[in-house]
Design an enzyme around this catalytic site. Structure first.
Site, mmCIF file in Angstrom:
data_model
loop_
_atom_site.group_PDB
_atom_site.id
_atom_site.type_symbol
_atom_site.label_atom_id
_atom_site.label_comp_id
_atom_site.label_asym_id
_atom_site.label_seq_id
_atom_site.Cartn_x
_atom_site.Cartn_y
_atom_site.Cartn_z
ATOM 1 N N VAL A 1 27.444 26.701 43.688
ATOM 2 C CA VAL A 1 27.613 27.324 45.004
ATOM 3 C C VAL A 1 26.685 26.685 46.032
ATOM 4 O O VAL A 1 27.071 26.425 47.176
ATOM 5 C CB VAL A 1 27.378 28.849 44.922
ATOM 6 C CG1 VAL A 1 27.360 29.471 46.314
ATOM 7 C CG2 VAL A 1 28.452 29.507 44.062
ATOM 8 N N ARG B 1 23.509 44.080 46.792
ATOM 9 C CA ARG B 1 24.819 44.423 47.354
ATOM 10 C C ARG B 1 25.048 45.916 47.534
ATOM 11 O O ARG B 1 25.608 46.351 48.528
ATOM 12 C CB ARG B 1 25.938 43.863 46.466
ATOM 13 C CG ARG B 1 26.149 42.377 46.647
ATOM 14 C CD ARG B 1 27.256 41.894 45.716
ATOM 15 N NE ARG B 1 27.268 40.440 45.648
ATOM 16 C CZ ARG B 1 27.703 39.742 44.597
ATOM 17 N NH1 ARG B 1 28.144 40.384 43.517
ATOM 18 N NH2 ARG B 1 27.688 38.432 44.621
ATOM 19 N N CYS C 1 32.730 37.204 44.608
ATOM 20 C CA CYS C 1 33.841 36.324 44.993
ATOM 21 C C CYS C 1 35.198 37.019 44.931
ATOM 22 O O CYS C 1 36.010 36.928 45.853
ATOM 23 C CB CYS C 1 33.862 35.077 44.101
ATOM 24 S SG CYS C 1 33.650 35.417 42.350
ATOM 25 N N GLN D 1 40.705 34.723 37.066
ATOM 26 C CA GLN D 1 39.543 34.094 37.667
ATOM 27 C C GLN D 1 39.164 32.764 37.022
ATOM 28 O O GLN D 1 39.259 32.584 35.809
ATOM 29 C CB GLN D 1 38.361 35.079 37.651
ATOM 30 C CG GLN D 1 38.633 36.284 38.543
ATOM 31 C CD GLN D 1 37.480 37.276 38.632
ATOM 32 O OE1 GLN D 1 37.674 38.453 38.414
ATOM 33 N NE2 GLN D 1 36.279 36.814 38.965
ATOM 34 N N HIS E 1 40.345 31.616 42.376
ATOM 35 C CA HIS E 1 40.658 32.932 41.798
ATOM 36 C C HIS E 1 42.012 33.404 42.323
ATOM 37 O O HIS E 1 42.311 33.256 43.509
ATOM 38 C CB HIS E 1 39.619 33.976 42.229
ATOM 39 C CG HIS E 1 38.282 33.836 41.560
ATOM 40 N ND1 HIS E 1 38.017 32.945 40.549
ATOM 41 C CD2 HIS E 1 37.109 34.516 41.778
ATOM 42 C CE1 HIS E 1 36.755 33.080 40.177
ATOM 43 N NE2 HIS E 1 36.185 34.014 40.894
#
Lengths: 349, 349
Positions: free
Chosen positions: A18, A103, A132, A159, A252
């Site tokens: 990433v 989160r 994601c 995924q 995904h």
């Protein structure tokens, strides 16, 4: 005054799958950077990376790394974020964190700019980038919620392994070749690096992403369920998820069933709505065999939606197929988008 | 009188992926065969095949091939069945047809022995074997319907390429190797042999199985919807399906959401029920990472069920993950099972 400001930016986890995409995206978007720090664990420190034609040396991330940093993009795992994100904030940085560490923290906004950009105003130094698989789904659902209301979501995911990092990408490739050559290969990474057992991913489908929670769901499934409610400001929206890992490198896919609030709406109305919705590219023409596929989405920032059709029994029920590059909109691009929103809303000092 | 009768058996499509499995299954089950005819199109006629250590020559299937045949297993495509199954019946054979030619014909029973074996009594010469993805789902749903009632089904499938025959298996293997070697490969088979466009299946997921119907669903999805209602004798059961092709050789997986009629039932009750249900092997222990996967089901006749859990919002809603070998329970084994049921019920003259 229209003075253009450039920012001191740090990328933490710069050498990961990433992190690499984050740097590439910052470069492509010509993000206004005055100084760039590329940070990582001590293991990767010393590596050289290129940004805008200039060579940078990866440094070990420590609390002091964030002195003078305006914006820090984190993607080096939850424990690194838990330890270092508060240190970065203490030193005046705004953190955009791509891990699950903050989160569900109620003081941390969880942001998908197409959905809840305005929540950025409530930040306390850290902004969380969602999971994601959640991001691409809420991008597709938000215009529907806005126009017709949203009462129920049931999603089954397809995924890609890159969601588990570079080691999983390597494992898929090497294992696939071994199986084609009738050679032995011991799985070591998937489905979950730190879990007890590892299974073959090549030519297989594994119904486990992340570890299991006590209720029989995986953490990945619970992330989709809880994050969707938080981002969409629908705390009591019924959301169910089954998350499955496939032998796909990147991209995904999601089979999404949803029920809307309004009566008399047809799949055509949903298609018309999504054809102009932000961040979405509609690919939906069954007669021409046009629908989204992971192999086609790689390297693109959009969320691709197709196969939109009425449920045949429930008048308010619909099905759709949602595909996106999990490393871009699912991670790097959404993080950079958040940084751009922070600049646009003048939330970076 | 306990006289054991042996039967004159014909296998039509003997050289195909399913036909091969039919012969293997008849052999393994020691099906009481007195004479065996292996039939195919003229293209494959003359090939030699082995059965029980004896060599057989494949003959071209014609109406006269069925003179004296008691049981004919068809798996050579819908048009062959439409043309030759009635000819076989005319000559006194009972036909077990693995194509979609007669499945929705109201005079033709559509049989999964664990579910509706008794419907065999209403046969008129032809018995239809359901679609592979339907079979494994109804085996898992039937005990639930019986015990708790069934009000709703939403399924997303993860289907193997062998459902499209040997050419699709070859395409997956060759294409995968080409992609790993950075070589060009033009798809020619998947998603649908006779359709306009073909797409990469290696490292991809294609949300199309069979051609599209006018309502935006594929024929495969409509098969799952309509066949489920017919087999389970629930003509108004709401069933929705999204069918997706994966880079998996053999073994279909299904993410199934269902709602039952009875209140107060827990996932534990469903697990207890399925642990002793016919044709099912429960593989459901998240803590030990035990769940079904296609790579594990190949060559086995059971339907494997796992990941059974309560929906978190709908008290009568549940999720499960159902996996089976699409060439065995999804095709060859179910056909041979039907033949065994016909013998058991004394329905073969």
């Amino acid at each position: 005054m229209t003075e253009k400001k450039d920012f001191h930016v740090a990328v933490v986890g710069a050498t990961g799958a990433v992190g690499e995409q984050m740097l590439k995206t910052l470069e492509e978007r010509a993000f206004p950077i005055s100084t760039l720090k590329v940070l990582s664990s001590s293991r990767s420190a010393g590596k050289k990376i290129q940004y805008n034609g200039k060579e940078y040396t990866v440094e070990e991330a420590t609390p002091d790394s964030f002195e003078g940093v305006d914006i820090a993009l984190f993607s080096a795992g939850g424990s690194v974020s838990k330890q270092l994100a508060p240190e970065a904030v203490k030193r005046g940085a705004i953190v955009v964190d791509n891990t699950s560490a903050f989160r569900m923290d109620e003081n941390t906004p969880l942001i998908v700019p197409e959905v809840n950009e305005e929540d950025l105003h409530n930040h306390n130094g850290i902004i969380a980038n969602p999971n994601c698989s959640t991001i691409q789904m809420v991008v597709a659902l938000e215009p529907i919620r806005k126009a017709f209301g949203l009462n129920k979501v049931i999603v089954s995911t397809y995924q890609a392994v890159s969601g588990s990092g570079q080691a999983a990408i390597d494992e898929l490739q090497e294992q696939t070749r071994a199986i084609l050559d009738n050679q032995a290969y011991t799985p070591e990474v998937l489905p979950v690096k730190g879990d007890k057992k590892h299974y073959q991913i090549a030519f297989n489908a594994i119904p486990q992403i992340d570890k299991f929670v006590d209720n029989g769901y995986t953490f990945e499934e619970m992330k989709m369920i809880n994050e969707t409610k938080k981002i969409m400001h629908l705390p009591s929206l019924p959301v169910a998820a089954t998350c499955v890992r496939l032998p796909v490198g990147t991209g995904h896919s999601e089979s999404v069933y949803f029920e809307i609030d309004q009566e008399g709406i047809n799949a055509k109305d949903i298609k018309a709505l999504l054809s102009t919705a932000p961040g979405i590219e509609l690919q939906d023409d069954p007669e021409q065999q046009i629908y989204p596929m992971p192999a086609d989405c790689v390297g693109k920032s959009e969320v691709f939606v197709g196969r939109i059709r009425n449920d045949l029994d429930e008048p308010k029920g619909f099905h759709m197929w949602v595909v996106s590059d999990n490393l871009l909109k699912g991670a790097a691009w959404n993080s950079v988008q958040i940084a751009e929103s922070l600049v646009k809303l003048k939330l970076v000092k």
